[in-house]
Design a protein around this motif. Structure first.
Motif, PDB file in Angstrom:
ATOM      1  N   ILE A 139      66.104  21.774  83.784  1.00  0.00           N
ATOM      2  CA  ILE A 139      67.567  21.069  84.366  1.00  0.00           C
ATOM      3  C   ILE A 139      68.356  21.139  82.895  1.00  0.00           C
ATOM      4  O   ILE A 139      67.802  21.266  81.951  1.00  0.00           O
ATOM      5  CB  ILE A 139      67.080  19.682  84.718  1.00  0.00           C
ATOM      6  N   SER A 140      69.726  20.938  83.002  1.00  0.00           N
ATOM      7  CA  SER A 140      70.708  20.792  82.104  1.00  0.00           C
ATOM      8  C   SER A 140      70.578  19.510  81.657  1.00  0.00           C
ATOM      9  O   SER A 140      70.170  18.417  82.097  1.00  0.00           O
ATOM     10  CB  SER A 140      72.140  21.355  82.601  1.00  0.00           C
ATOM     11  N   PHE A 175      69.779  15.839  83.163  1.00  0.00           N
ATOM     12  CA  PHE A 175      68.956  15.011  82.636  1.00  0.00           C
ATOM     13  C   PHE A 175      69.605  13.678  82.730  1.00  0.00           C
ATOM     14  O   PHE A 175      68.788  12.571  83.029  1.00  0.00           O
ATOM     15  CB  PHE A 175      68.576  15.537  81.263  1.00  0.00           C
ATOM     16  N   THR A 176      70.827  13.595  81.970  1.00  0.00           N
ATOM     17  CA  THR A 176      71.267  12.296  82.026  1.00  0.00           C
ATOM     18  C   THR A 176      71.494  11.673  83.337  1.00  0.00           C
ATOM     19  O   THR A 176      71.128  10.245  83.465  1.00  0.00           O
ATOM     20  CB  THR A 176      72.798  12.393  81.434  1.00  0.00           C
ATOM     21  N   ALA A 177      71.661  12.177  84.324  1.00  0.00           N
ATOM     22  CA  ALA A 177      71.994  11.833  85.715  1.00  0.00           C
ATOM     23  C   ALA A 177      70.549  11.408  86.144  1.00  0.00           C
ATOM     24  O   ALA A 177      70.800  10.267  86.903  1.00  0.00           O
ATOM     25  CB  ALA A 177      72.847  12.576  86.766  1.00  0.00           C
ATOM     26  N   ARG A 178      69.697  12.108  86.111  1.00  0.00           N
ATOM     27  CA  ARG A 178      68.388  11.889  86.664  1.00  0.00           C
ATOM     28  C   ARG A 178      67.803  10.711  86.017  1.00  0.00           C
ATOM     29  O   ARG A 178      67.049   9.766  86.363  1.00  0.00           O
ATOM     30  CB  ARG A 178      67.448  12.839  86.711  1.00  0.00           C
ATOM     31  N   VAL A 238      60.917   9.442  82.747  1.00  0.00           N
ATOM     32  CA  VAL A 238      61.764   9.971  81.761  1.00  0.00           C
ATOM     33  C   VAL A 238      61.208  10.899  80.888  1.00  0.00           C
ATOM     34  O   VAL A 238      61.783  11.856  80.635  1.00  0.00           O
ATOM     35  CB  VAL A 238      62.853   8.642  80.990  1.00  0.00           C
ATOM     36  N   SER A 239      60.094  10.646  80.359  1.00  0.00           N
ATOM     37  CA  SER A 239      59.362  11.699  79.500  1.00  0.00           C
ATOM     38  C   SER A 239      59.067  12.978  80.145  1.00  0.00           C
ATOM     39  O   SER A 239      59.370  14.022  79.662  1.00  0.00           O
ATOM     40  CB  SER A 239      58.125  11.020  79.061  1.00  0.00           C
ATOM     41  N   LEU A 240      58.893  12.883  81.615  1.00  0.00           N
ATOM     42  CA  LEU A 240      58.744  14.066  82.247  1.00  0.00           C
ATOM     43  C   LEU A 240      60.007  14.918  82.425  1.00  0.00           C
ATOM     44  O   LEU A 240      60.004  16.142  82.592  1.00  0.00           O
ATOM     45  CB  LEU A 240      58.122  13.806  83.697  1.00  0.00           C
TER      46      LEU A 240
END
Length: 169
Positions: free
Chosen positions: A22-23, A27-30, A10-12
């Motif tokens: 990324i948007s 980011f939220t989805a990943r 998540v930090s990456l």
């Protein structure tokens, strides 16, 4: 998979947002995918298309394997951290390092209560288990204090349990 590994990814992803890779929606989805990951393959999948963001740091981290009245097995190709903590209560932990990606030195910290830990080390490897304290248990070390690479350094406590260390021939 440990929570620390998930948080690291998540930090990456957070860095990827900061770099415009990324948007926020992506980011939220990943992040949701990373936090729900069960395997390292699931976890690394959220980073594969991001240049320079492949999670190579997991191989150098600390991983904790917890097991209570169940079985944990690692075999085939897997990435071994430099520090491996095994917490086993009334269960079995089977770790086969023969096809794994192993760093030169692996520190294994044991916390075993009435459980069994079986370690199958690669050919040519070495181990030192002098730092393991056994109480009403057994250490079956068939590789004891050998010289080789990679080297496994074991410490910790085994209470009423068994640790079996073998090396592939």
């Amino acid at each position: 998979m440990s929570d620390a590994e998930r948080e690291h990814v998540v930090s990456l992803l957070n860095k990827a947002v900061g770099r415009g890779m990324i948007s926020l929606d992506e980011f939220t989805a990943r992040t949701d995918t990373a936090l729900a990951a069960v395997t390292r393959a699931d976890l690394n999948a959220v980073l594969l298309d991001l240049p320079g963001m492949v999670n190579n740091e997991l191989a150098h981290a600390r991983t904790e394997l917890k097991n209570t009245m169940s079985t944990t097995t690692r075999k085939g190709h897997w990435v071994v951290p430099r520090e491996l903590v095994i917490r086993n209560t009334l269960g079995t932990t089977n770790l086969d390092f023969t096809a794994a990606d192993v760093p030169p030195i692996v520190n294994v910290d044991l916390d075993v209560s009435l459980g069994t830990v079986k370690l199958l080390l690669p050919a040519g490897s070495s181990v030192n288990a002098d730092g393991v304290e056994i109480t009403a248990g057994e250490l079956k070390d068939k590789v004891h204090n050998s010289v080789g690479n990679p080297h496994f350094q074991l410490k910790g406590s085994v209470r009423g349990g068994t640790v079996v260390i073998k090396r592939k021939r």
